[in-house]
Design a protein around this motif. Structure first.
Motif, PDB file in Angstrom:
ATOM      1  N   PHE A   1       4.841  -7.323  -6.041  1.00  0.00           N
ATOM      2  CA  PHE A   1       5.145  -6.653  -4.726  1.00  0.00           C
ATOM      3  C   PHE A   1       3.900  -5.746  -4.255  1.00  0.00           C
ATOM      4  O   PHE A   1       3.391  -5.036  -5.166  1.00  0.00           O
ATOM      5  N   ASP A   2       3.723  -5.667  -3.000  1.00  0.00           N
ATOM      6  CA  ASP A   2       2.850  -5.004  -2.295  1.00  0.00           C
ATOM      7  C   ASP A   2       3.528  -3.445  -2.092  1.00  0.00           C
ATOM      8  O   ASP A   2       2.802  -2.494  -2.153  1.00  0.00           O
ATOM      9  N   VAL A   3       4.813  -3.443  -1.895  1.00  0.00           N
ATOM     10  CA  VAL A   3       5.509  -2.497  -1.372  1.00  0.00           C
ATOM     11  C   VAL A   3       6.724  -2.334  -2.094  1.00  0.00           C
ATOM     12  O   VAL A   3       7.540  -3.318  -2.343  1.00  0.00           O
ATOM     13  N   ILE A   4       7.301  -1.056  -2.695  1.00  0.00           N
ATOM     14  CA  ILE A   4       8.585  -0.692  -3.138  1.00  0.00           C
ATOM     15  C   ILE A   4       9.104   0.246  -2.245  1.00  0.00           C
ATOM     16  O   ILE A   4       8.641   1.505  -2.260  1.00  0.00           O
ATOM     17  N   ILE A   5      10.641   0.148  -1.987  1.00  0.00           N
ATOM     18  CA  ILE A   5      11.184   1.310  -1.333  1.00  0.00           C
ATOM     19  C   ILE A   5      12.431   1.485  -2.358  1.00  0.00           C
ATOM     20  O   ILE A   5      13.109   0.695  -2.978  1.00  0.00           O
TER      21      ILE A   5
ATOM     22  N   GLY B   1      -0.722  -1.256  -4.446  1.00  0.00           N
ATOM     23  CA  GLY B   1       0.690  -1.399  -4.171  1.00  0.00           C
ATOM     24  C   GLY B   1       1.192   0.167  -4.117  1.00  0.00           C
ATOM     25  O   GLY B   1       0.650   1.154  -4.642  1.00  0.00           O
ATOM     26  N   ILE B   2       2.305   0.622  -3.200  1.00  0.00           N
ATOM     27  CA  ILE B   2       2.781   1.720  -2.823  1.00  0.00           C
ATOM     28  C   ILE B   2       4.473   1.850  -3.116  1.00  0.00           C
ATOM     29  O   ILE B   2       5.097   0.810  -2.504  1.00  0.00           O
TER      30      ILE B   2
ATOM     31  N   ALA C   1       3.654   6.843  -3.624  1.00  0.00           N
ATOM     32  CA  ALA C   1       2.755   6.709  -5.157  1.00  0.00           C
ATOM     33  C   ALA C   1       2.261   5.570  -5.273  1.00  0.00           C
ATOM     34  O   ALA C   1       2.931   4.298  -4.492  1.00  0.00           O
ATOM     35  N   THR C   2       1.075   5.601  -5.429  1.00  0.00           N
ATOM     36  CA  THR C   2       0.213   4.380  -5.407  1.00  0.00           C
ATOM     37  C   THR C   2      -0.193   3.885  -6.734  1.00  0.00           C
ATOM     38  O   THR C   2      -0.412   4.559  -7.829  1.00  0.00           O
ATOM     39  N   LYS C   3      -0.123   2.497  -7.106  1.00  0.00           N
ATOM     40  CA  LYS C   3      -0.521   1.910  -8.455  1.00  0.00           C
ATOM     41  C   LYS C   3      -2.110   1.766  -8.621  1.00  0.00           C
ATOM     42  O   LYS C   3      -2.496   1.045  -7.613  1.00  0.00           O
TER      43      LYS C   3
END
Length: 245
Positions: free
Chosen positions: A101-105, A150-151, A242-244
């Motif tokens: 995933f590019d984004v997690i909420i 990803g964020i 938070a960024t990976k």
């Protein structure tokens, strides 16, 4: 956020049931939604997304997955947001491959994982900071399935305001830094709590509503956010990016 968008989101929750509404017209999740509007053509995971109040506001160009353990909430989401992909699963063992995933909420969910540890008395102390293994595992799983760059967008109540079992600044920071080397914790709505008994008398509720007579909702939401520091940690909620690596 435009007033029409706010009313649409609010009505979406109220149509399911009064208890579904966040209870505050200036909840941090409205700010979160405004921050997510720019995301397009990405793979997005909404952890604990429930009826889809947040993820359904994302641009339709995204591939959006709503994961939740509550099957009834997912059924409601399916009926109103058919374009979302739905998965019934736990946050502690995410059924996805690495770097997916590019984004997690994660909107007002991680505190429920903390409660799992509290109920099981599954806690530790590390350098005088309470540590919750299930929370650590949840963040590790989020990091695992995020792509590089990803964020994670996360919101959670601040225990300095609620004085219950929510996260303190130190606990949240400690849990995040176990899995993410790059993250920022923001305070949302630092107006003080002046009454334990009467919520509507608290400055955090009163001042935004007074300002709404003269300012736009988005301007007020933007003004309620500020970077947390060790010296300033009190607010109604936390907002995290938070960024990976």
């Amino acid at each position: 956020m435009q007033e029409l968008a706010f009313q649409r989101i609010k009505q979406k929750m109220l149509s399911v049931g009064v208890k579904r509404y966040w209870g505050d017209d200036y909840d941090v999740r409205f700010y979160l939604i405004s921050k997510l509007k720019h995301i397009k053509n990405k793979r997005v995971l909404d952890l604990g997304g429930g009826i889809g109040a947040v993820s359904s506001e994302l641009d339709a160009s995204n591939l959006i997955v709503n994961l939740d353990l509550a099957i009834d909430d997912l059924k409601i989401c399916k009926n109103s947001n058919g374009y979302l992909e739905l998965i019934c699963s736990s946050m502690l063992e995410l059924p996805f491959q690495n770097n997916e995933f590019d984004v997690i909420i994660c909107a007002h969910v991680i505190e429920e994982i903390k409660n799992v540890d509290l109920n099981k008395k599954n806690t530790k102390t590390n350098k005088n900071i309470n540590e919750y293994p299930s929370v650590m595992n949840a963040f590790s799983e989020m990091n695992r399935i995020l792509k590089n760059g990803g964020i994670l967008y996360l919101t959670t109540p601040n225990n300095s305001y609620y004085k219950t079992t929510k996260f303190t600044f130190e606990e949240l920071k400690h849990a995040l830094e176990n899995s993410f080397s790059k993250f920022s914790i923001f305070l949302f709505n630092t107006y003080p709590k002046t009454s334990k008994k009467f919520r509507k008398l608290n400055m955090a509720n009163i001042f935004p509503k007074i300002r709404s007579k003269f300012e736009s909702k988005q301007k007020i939401l933007d003004s309620l956010i500020e970077l947390a520091t060790p010296e300033k940690i009190k607010s109604v909620s936390f907002y995290v990016e938070a960024t990976k690596d």
